[in-house]
Design a protein around this motif. Structure first.
Motif, PDB file in Angstrom:
ATOM      1  N   LYS A  90       0.867  -1.179   0.000  1.00 50.11           N
ATOM      2  CA  LYS A  90       0.000   0.000   0.000  1.00 50.11           C
ATOM      3  C   LYS A  90       0.904   1.229   0.000  1.00 50.11           C
ATOM      4  O   LYS A  90       1.713   1.407   0.908  1.00 50.11           O
ATOM      5  N   CYS A 122       1.308   5.637  -0.961  1.00 49.70           N
ATOM      6  CA  CYS A 122       0.589   6.890  -1.199  1.00 49.70           C
ATOM      7  C   CYS A 122       1.582   8.012  -1.450  1.00 49.70           C
ATOM      8  O   CYS A 122       2.738   7.968  -1.012  1.00 49.70           O
ATOM      9  N   LYS A 165      -3.599   4.653   4.484  1.00 49.08           N
ATOM     10  CA  LYS A 165      -4.043   5.597   3.458  1.00 49.08           C
ATOM     11  C   LYS A 165      -3.639   5.172   2.046  1.00 49.08           C
ATOM     12  O   LYS A 165      -4.159   5.712   1.069  1.00 49.08           O
ATOM     13  N   LYS A 193      -2.779   3.116  -1.564  1.00 49.68           N
ATOM     14  CA  LYS A 193      -3.466   2.303  -2.574  1.00 49.68           C
ATOM     15  C   LYS A 193      -2.560   1.128  -2.953  1.00 49.68           C
ATOM     16  O   LYS A 193      -1.345   1.242  -2.938  1.00 49.68           O
ATOM     17  N   THR A 194      -3.177   0.029  -3.315  1.00 49.07           N
ATOM     18  CA  THR A 194      -2.416  -1.186  -3.606  1.00 49.07           C
ATOM     19  C   THR A 194      -1.566  -1.024  -4.858  1.00 49.07           C
ATOM     20  O   THR A 194      -2.042  -0.566  -5.897  1.00 49.07           O
ATOM     21  N   THR A 207      -0.287  -2.742 -11.526  1.00 46.19           N
ATOM     22  CA  THR A 207      -0.949  -1.468 -11.264  1.00 46.19           C
ATOM     23  C   THR A 207      -0.038  -0.359 -11.783  1.00 46.19           C
ATOM     24  O   THR A 207       1.123  -0.592 -12.086  1.00 46.19           O
ATOM     25  N   ARG A 224       0.746   2.946 -10.257  1.00 42.04           N
ATOM     26  CA  ARG A 224       0.836   4.043  -9.286  1.00 42.04           C
ATOM     27  C   ARG A 224       2.045   4.941  -9.561  1.00 42.04           C
ATOM     28  O   ARG A 224       3.045   4.501 -10.132  1.00 42.04           O
TER      29      ARG A 224
END
Length: 309
Positions: free
Chosen positions: A193, A195, A212, A214-215, A242, A244
């Motif tokens: 996770k 952020c 807080k 996101k994966t 993903t 990010r």
């Protein structure tokens, strides 16, 4: 009253009139644009219409000539044309829908007059024949300024829609190459996770945050080993599930192998490096028999200053 006529093309289909007018009248407020439409200073096919009219290919936009006399459009276009970067030198793949480039090191994608986005717009104006009024090419995903490699721009509305939808659904996959500090020996799946955090100067980094965050999911596979000034380093292949911000940089650091030179993520400062860190968007994987006639894999190897090359 004299009008200037602008025929619409396929890439204008189903776009709202008020949205399209933002390209012609960028210095006018939305209320002013609505007023021009109501007064008949802007028409479609010679007839008054409404701001929510949806364009069809073959429609003709009529704009009162005095509204087109402003220098603002010419000034905006000139800013795009001021870029002298030769896009032709970094084209990896091109068809009617997408343009795929090998992004250079230390070049911004957006923003400045010398950004890659502006360079592509300049190239597009000079080289692509498109009868669309409203369509403009643009980048369809992100790469950090210091990351090199494959970056995709739209050349049609169809291409933009298809690519955006399929990258969001993880049907399009991306593979990177990176150079790690240390000897990374085991193929791994990382799930964390993370952020974004921003300091007072606007500098953005990413940290692990199980509450807080996101994966982020990354598959890391060591390929080759070497050393730099007596320190062990590993060439690693990254497949990201993903997308990010700073995902690979952050997760490499979390798992004890920051990218070489990446002091923002815990790497040791070293002399004699040609880059701040070594990360390259190496491959794009597209579904077979896709509607844009893209190959299943597009590959771009790093430049000669990338370690291990």
């Amino acid at each position: 009253m004299d009008f200037k006529d602008f025929p619409f093309g396929q890439d204008d289909n189903d776009r709202r009139l008020d949205k399209i007018l933002r390209h012609f009248l960028p210095d006018r407020s939305l209320s002013e644009v609505y007023g021009f439409i109501r007064k008949g200073l802007v028409r479609i096919n010679g007839k008054k219409t409404k701001e929510n009219y949806r364009i069809s290919e073959g429609d003709v936009l009529n704009i009162a000539e005095f509204l087109c006399s402003s220098d603002s459009n010419d000034q905006q276009n000139q800013k795009k044309l001021d870029s002298v970067f030769d896009i032709n030198k970094i084209i990896v793949f091109k068809n009617e829908h997408l343009l795929i480039l090998n992004k250079p090191y230390d070049m911004k994608v957006h923003g400045d007059a010398d950004s890659l986005d502006n360079a592509v717009k300049t190239w597009y104006e000079k080289n692509i024949s498109n009868n669309s009024i409203s369509f403009r090419p643009g980048p369809l995903h992100r790469l950090d300024r210091k990351t090199t490699g494959l970056l995709v721009f739209s050349l049609s509305s169809q291409g933009a829609r298809w690519f955006t939808e399929n990258i969001e659904n993880h049907i399009i996959r991306k593979t990177y190459l990176g150079v790690m500090e240390g000897s990374f020996t085991e193929k791994s799946r990382w799930e964390d996770k993370i952020c974004k955090i921003e300091d007072q100067k606007g500098f953005v980094t990413v940290k692990k945050d199980d509450i807080k965050g996101k994966t982020a999911i990354t598959y890391a596979n060591p390929l080759k080993y070497s050393d730099h000034k007596g320190k062990k380093i590993t060439l690693t292949e990254y497949d990201i599930e993903t997308g990010r911000t700073h995902q690979i940089r952050c997760q490499s650091s979390i798992h004890g192998f920051p990218l070489l030179g990446d002091t923002a993520y815990g790497a040791k400062r070293q002399q004699g490096l040609s880059r701040n860190f070594y990360l390259h968007a190496w491959k794009l994987h597209f579904p077979k028999d896709n509607p844009l006639n893209l190959p299943e894999t597009v590959t771009c190897n790093p430049d000669s200053d990338f370690l291990f090359v």
